[in-house]
Motif scaffolding. Structure first.
Motif, PDB file in Angstrom:
ATOM      1  N   LYS A  22       5.454  10.571  -7.024  1.00 29.92           N
ATOM      2  CA  LYS A  22       5.604  10.645  -5.573  1.00 29.92           C
ATOM      3  C   LYS A  22       6.579   9.568  -5.071  1.00 29.92           C
ATOM      4  O   LYS A  22       7.503   9.852  -4.311  1.00 29.92           O
ATOM      5  CB  LYS A  22       4.239  10.461  -4.898  1.00 29.92           C
ATOM      6  CG  LYS A  22       4.272  10.742  -3.404  1.00 29.92           C
ATOM      7  CD  LYS A  22       3.021  10.292  -2.690  1.00 29.92           C
ATOM      8  CE  LYS A  22       1.752  10.940  -3.194  1.00 29.92           C
ATOM      9  NZ  LYS A  22       0.558  10.485  -2.473  1.00 29.92           N
ATOM     10  N   ARG A  70      -2.931  -4.583  -4.690  1.00 31.46           N
ATOM     11  CA  ARG A  70      -1.981  -3.513  -4.386  1.00 31.46           C
ATOM     12  C   ARG A  70      -1.256  -3.010  -5.625  1.00 31.46           C
ATOM     13  O   ARG A  70      -1.040  -3.751  -6.573  1.00 31.46           O
ATOM     14  CB  ARG A  70      -0.916  -4.000  -3.394  1.00 31.46           C
ATOM     15  CG  ARG A  70      -1.430  -4.343  -2.015  1.00 31.46           C
ATOM     16  CD  ARG A  70      -1.878  -3.106  -1.248  1.00 31.46           C
ATOM     17  NE  ARG A  70      -2.195  -3.407   0.126  1.00 31.46           N
ATOM     18  CZ  ARG A  70      -3.407  -3.742   0.562  1.00 31.46           C
ATOM     19  NH1 ARG A  70      -4.404  -3.825  -0.280  1.00 31.46           N
ATOM     20  NH2 ARG A  70      -3.620  -3.973   1.840  1.00 31.46           N
ATOM     21  N   LYS A 122      10.414  10.147  -3.595  1.00 33.38           N
ATOM     22  CA  LYS A 122      10.677   9.704  -2.225  1.00 33.38           C
ATOM     23  C   LYS A 122      11.808   8.677  -2.194  1.00 33.38           C
ATOM     24  O   LYS A 122      12.727   8.768  -1.379  1.00 33.38           O
ATOM     25  CB  LYS A 122       9.394   9.102  -1.619  1.00 33.38           C
ATOM     26  CG  LYS A 122       9.463   8.809  -0.138  1.00 33.38           C
ATOM     27  CD  LYS A 122       9.738  10.026   0.700  1.00 33.38           C
ATOM     28  CE  LYS A 122       8.563  10.963   0.778  1.00 33.38           C
ATOM     29  NZ  LYS A 122       8.844  12.170   1.557  1.00 33.38           N
ATOM     30  N   ARG A 133      10.626   6.268   4.501  1.00 29.41           N
ATOM     31  CA  ARG A 133      11.109   7.349   5.373  1.00 29.41           C
ATOM     32  C   ARG A 133      11.919   6.796   6.542  1.00 29.41           C
ATOM     33  O   ARG A 133      12.878   7.406   6.977  1.00 29.41           O
ATOM     34  CB  ARG A 133       9.933   8.162   5.925  1.00 29.41           C
ATOM     35  CG  ARG A 133       9.383   9.138   4.927  1.00 29.41           C
ATOM     36  CD  ARG A 133       8.368  10.068   5.569  1.00 29.41           C
ATOM     37  NE  ARG A 133       7.492  10.610   4.540  1.00 29.41           N
ATOM     38  CZ  ARG A 133       6.224  10.249   4.357  1.00 29.41           C
ATOM     39  NH1 ARG A 133       5.657   9.355   5.152  1.00 29.41           N
ATOM     40  NH2 ARG A 133       5.513  10.784   3.403  1.00 29.41           N
ATOM     41  N   THR A 189       1.178   9.001  -8.566  1.00 29.87           N
ATOM     42  CA  THR A 189       1.701   7.985  -7.651  1.00 29.87           C
ATOM     43  C   THR A 189       3.138   7.657  -8.009  1.00 29.87           C
ATOM     44  O   THR A 189       4.003   7.588  -7.138  1.00 29.87           O
ATOM     45  CB  THR A 189       0.829   6.705  -7.719  1.00 29.87           C
ATOM     46  OG1 THR A 189      -0.533   7.064  -7.464  1.00 29.87           O
ATOM     47  CG2 THR A 189       1.291   5.667  -6.709  1.00 29.87           C
ATOM     48  N   GLY A 211       0.830  -1.197   0.000  1.00 30.41           N
ATOM     49  CA  GLY A 211       0.000   0.000   0.000  1.00 30.41           C
ATOM     50  C   GLY A 211       0.868   1.252   0.000  1.00 30.41           C
ATOM     51  O   GLY A 211       2.008   1.242   0.450  1.00 30.41           O
ATOM     52  N   GLU A 212       0.309   2.319  -0.526  1.00 27.95           N
ATOM     53  CA  GLU A 212       1.077   3.552  -0.717  1.00 27.95           C
ATOM     54  C   GLU A 212       1.570   4.166   0.587  1.00 27.95           C
ATOM     55  O   GLU A 212       2.764   4.413   0.758  1.00 27.95           O
ATOM     56  CB  GLU A 212       0.221   4.563  -1.488  1.00 27.95           C
ATOM     57  CG  GLU A 212       0.974   5.801  -1.877  1.00 27.95           C
ATOM     58  CD  GLU A 212       0.161   6.744  -2.756  1.00 27.95           C
ATOM     59  OE1 GLU A 212       0.551   7.904  -2.872  1.00 27.95           O
ATOM     60  OE2 GLU A 212      -0.858   6.307  -3.331  1.00 27.95           O
ATOM     61  N   GLU A 213       0.649   4.411   1.527  1.00 30.26           N
ATOM     62  CA  GLU A 213       1.025   5.087   2.774  1.00 30.26           C
ATOM     63  C   GLU A 213       2.024   4.277   3.600  1.00 30.26           C
ATOM     64  O   GLU A 213       3.026   4.803   4.067  1.00 30.26           O
ATOM     65  CB  GLU A 213      -0.221   5.400   3.617  1.00 30.26           C
ATOM     66  CG  GLU A 213      -0.967   6.617   3.125  1.00 30.26           C
ATOM     67  CD  GLU A 213      -0.062   7.822   2.877  1.00 30.26           C
ATOM     68  OE1 GLU A 213       0.724   8.200   3.765  1.00 30.26           O
ATOM     69  OE2 GLU A 213      -0.123   8.386   1.764  1.00 30.26           O
ATOM     70  N   THR A 214       1.747   2.995   3.781  1.00 30.33           N
ATOM     71  CA  THR A 214       2.629   2.128   4.567  1.00 30.33           C
ATOM     72  C   THR A 214       4.017   2.067   3.958  1.00 30.33           C
ATOM     73  O   THR A 214       5.027   2.139   4.663  1.00 30.33           O
ATOM     74  CB  THR A 214       2.051   0.689   4.628  1.00 30.33           C
ATOM     75  OG1 THR A 214       0.643   0.772   4.796  1.00 30.33           O
ATOM     76  CG2 THR A 214       2.638  -0.094   5.768  1.00 30.33           C
ATOM     77  N   THR A 215       4.078   1.947   2.636  1.00 26.77           N
ATOM     78  CA  THR A 215       5.374   1.875   1.954  1.00 26.77           C
ATOM     79  C   THR A 215       6.119   3.202   2.068  1.00 26.77           C
ATOM     80  O   THR A 215       7.323   3.210   2.335  1.00 26.77           O
ATOM     81  CB  THR A 215       5.185   1.468   0.475  1.00 26.77           C
ATOM     82  OG1 THR A 215       4.437   0.249   0.418  1.00 26.77           O
ATOM     83  CG2 THR A 215       6.528   1.235  -0.196  1.00 26.77           C
ATOM     84  N   LEU A 216       5.413   4.321   1.913  1.00 26.16           N
ATOM     85  CA  LEU A 216       6.045   5.639   2.060  1.00 26.16           C
ATOM     86  C   LEU A 216       6.642   5.810   3.454  1.00 26.16           C
ATOM     87  O   LEU A 216       7.773   6.286   3.607  1.00 26.16           O
ATOM     88  CB  LEU A 216       5.042   6.768   1.799  1.00 26.16           C
ATOM     89  CG  LEU A 216       4.822   7.163   0.345  1.00 26.16           C
ATOM     90  CD1 LEU A 216       3.686   8.166   0.222  1.00 26.16           C
ATOM     91  CD2 LEU A 216       6.081   7.730  -0.273  1.00 26.16           C
ATOM     92  N   GLN A 217       5.883   5.414   4.488  1.00 20.52           N
ATOM     93  CA  GLN A 217       6.383   5.505   5.867  1.00 20.52           C
ATOM     94  C   GLN A 217       7.629   4.646   6.043  1.00 20.52           C
ATOM     95  O   GLN A 217       8.602   5.070   6.673  1.00 20.52           O
ATOM     96  CB  GLN A 217       5.310   5.033   6.856  1.00 20.52           C
ATOM     97  CG  GLN A 217       4.196   6.021   7.046  1.00 20.52           C
ATOM     98  CD  GLN A 217       3.028   5.442   7.843  1.00 20.52           C
ATOM     99  OE1 GLN A 217       3.078   4.295   8.275  1.00 20.52           O
ATOM    100  NE2 GLN A 217       2.004   6.234   8.041  1.00 20.52           N
TER     101      GLN A 217
END
Length: 101
Positions: free
Chosen positions: A52, A81, A56, A32, A49, A23-29
């Motif tokens: 972004k 996904r 990142k 980071r 997407t 998933g986008e948010e979980t992977t972005l976190q």
């Protein structure tokens, strides 16, 4: 084609082993926090997407590949996904090898 199938099988194994974030948010976190070694983005993801994730991953020096469509990725991991992060060095290295051969 054989390498792509091996890649997808490896993705399924990594999922069963609990070495993926999806998933986008979980992977972005995870990018980071530097807990993912590789980000797999569906080749049919939207431009926003893709931009972004590319930006990142670039700023956190995380490898990004887009070898498969979202349908192929989803069927490999059993979840619908577009973005998958690989948290295991061994899995990441092998997946990169398969997709660059």
């Amino acid at each position: 084609m054989e390498n792509k199938q091996r890649f997808l099988n490896l993705l399924g194994l990594a999922m069963k082993a609990g070495k993926l974030v999806t998933g986008e948010e979980t992977t972005l976190q995870s990018v980071r926090k530097n807990t993912v070694n590789l980000v797999i983005l569906a080749s049919d993801a939207s431009e926003n997407t893709e931009k972004k994730m590319r930006d990142k991953c670039h700023s956190y020096h995380t490898k990004l590949i887009s070898p498969c469509t979202s349908a192929e990725l989803s069927s490999a991991i059993g979840k619908n996904r577009m973005i998958i992060g690989v948290c295991d060095t061994g899995f990441s290295r092998k997946m990169c090898e398969l997709m660059t051969e």
